[in-house]
Structure formats: C-alpha cells, structure tokens
Design a protein around this motif. Structure first.
Motif, PDB file in Angstrom:
ATOM      1  N   SER A 221      24.217  18.257  -6.504  1.00 49.70           N
ATOM      2  CA  SER A 221      23.707  17.782  -5.217  1.00 49.70           C
ATOM      3  C   SER A 221      23.766  16.261  -5.110  1.00 49.70           C
ATOM      4  O   SER A 221      24.055  15.719  -4.043  1.00 49.70           O
TER       5      SER A 221
ATOM      6  N   THR B  25      26.700  23.878   1.284  1.00 56.59           N
ATOM      7  CA  THR B  25      25.325  23.636   0.842  1.00 56.59           C
ATOM      8  C   THR B  25      24.483  23.202   2.026  1.00 56.59           C
ATOM      9  O   THR B  25      24.998  22.755   3.039  1.00 56.59           O
ATOM     10  N   ARG B  26      23.182  23.356   1.891  1.00 53.54           N
ATOM     11  CA  ARG B  26      22.277  22.926   2.958  1.00 53.54           C
ATOM     12  C   ARG B  26      22.264  21.407   3.023  1.00 53.54           C
ATOM     13  O   ARG B  26      22.135  20.735   2.001  1.00 53.54           O
TER      14      ARG B  26
ATOM     15  N   TRP C 222      20.976  17.732   3.276  1.00 57.99           N
ATOM     16  CA  TRP C 222      19.711  17.114   2.902  1.00 57.99           C
ATOM     17  C   TRP C 222      19.727  15.588   2.974  1.00 57.99           C
ATOM     18  O   TRP C 222      18.667  14.968   3.072  1.00 57.99           O
TER      19      TRP C 222
ATOM     20  N   SER D 195      16.061  21.649   0.541  1.00 55.56           N
ATOM     21  CA  SER D 195      17.400  22.223   0.608  1.00 55.56           C
ATOM     22  C   SER D 195      17.574  23.366  -0.387  1.00 55.56           C
ATOM     23  O   SER D 195      18.456  24.204  -0.233  1.00 55.56           O
ATOM     24  N   TYR D 196      16.691  23.419  -1.384  1.00 53.87           N
ATOM     25  CA  TYR D 196      16.720  24.511  -2.360  1.00 53.87           C
ATOM     26  C   TYR D 196      15.832  25.679  -1.926  1.00 53.87           C
ATOM     27  O   TYR D 196      15.663  26.641  -2.668  1.00 53.87           O
ATOM     28  N   GLY D 197      15.253  25.563  -0.746  1.00 51.11           N
ATOM     29  CA  GLY D 197      14.455  26.660  -0.211  1.00 51.11           C
ATOM     30  C   GLY D 197      12.990  26.593  -0.558  1.00 51.11           C
ATOM     31  O   GLY D 197      12.251  27.537  -0.323  1.00 51.11           O
TER      32      GLY D 197
END
Length: 119
Positions: free
Chosen positions: A21, A30-31, A33, A116-118
């Motif tokens: 990341s 990826t989300r 961030w 971003s990892y939930g």
C-alpha cells in the motif's frame, strides 16, 4: 536529518500488504486511501525494503526536502505496527506547521489507510 515527528500505531493488515500500500498507494484494484489536499502532491518512493521499510519524498511542495520514513513490524494480532518518522535536512517548521504535517500523516495513515482495509 532532524526529526519533526514520529508516531506508531497498529493496522489490521499484515506487513507485506501495508508495504504494498505504501509503495503503490494508487494501485488499481485497491481501495483508494491517499486523499491529498490542494497543497499536497503524490509522494515518490525513494527507498523500499520489503516488508520492513519504505521512504517517501515530501507530500508538501513548500517543504520539498522533507522525507517520510516508515518502519513496519508484525504485531501479535497478525497486523502491522507502522511507525512514521517525518524528517528534514533543514530547519524544523514552526509549531503550527509542524502540527499540521503530523496531523495530515496521522489522518492519511491511521484513518484513511486503516479504513481501506475495512476496519
């Protein structure tokens, strides 16, 4: 180099994932961030040693010589203890600017990246 600030917190993802990341914050799939402000720019990766260290260039064009060093270690819960250290080769900024830089890194890493990892 003068240390302007440093902070360590845990993230839920393992070190290899956090390292990815940091090395490629805008990787497709990826989300997102890394939400930068108008006075910030994407960092360049200046050094990286998987999975334990990453060094970024400055996010702030007004402070182009600053560096952000990240140290990643596995935490007992399977996540990552991430420490950032903000460094400058010149003079440290005044208290107001120093507070702003630290706050931004805290937001980006320990809120935006974490989410971003939930979690």
């Amino acid at each position: 180099m003068i240390e302007i600030g440093s902070r360590a917190r845990t993230l839920p993802a393992p070190p290899a994932v956090v390292w990815d990341s940091l090395v490629e914050p805008r990787r497709p799939g990826t989300r997102p961030w890394l939400h930068l402000l108008a006075d910030e720019v994407d960092p360049r990766v200046l050094a990286a040693e998987k999975p334990g260290q990453v060094t970024w260039s400055s996010l702030w064009p007004s402070r182009p010589d600053d560096r952000i060093h990240f140290a990643l270690t596995a935490s007992p819960d399977g996540g990552t203890l991430l420490r950032f250290t903000l460094l400058t080769p010149g003079e440290a900024p005044d208290q107001s600017k120093t507070g702003h830089l630290r706050r931004r890194l805290n937001q980006l890493l320990f809120a935006d990246l974490r989410f971003s990892y939930g979690q």
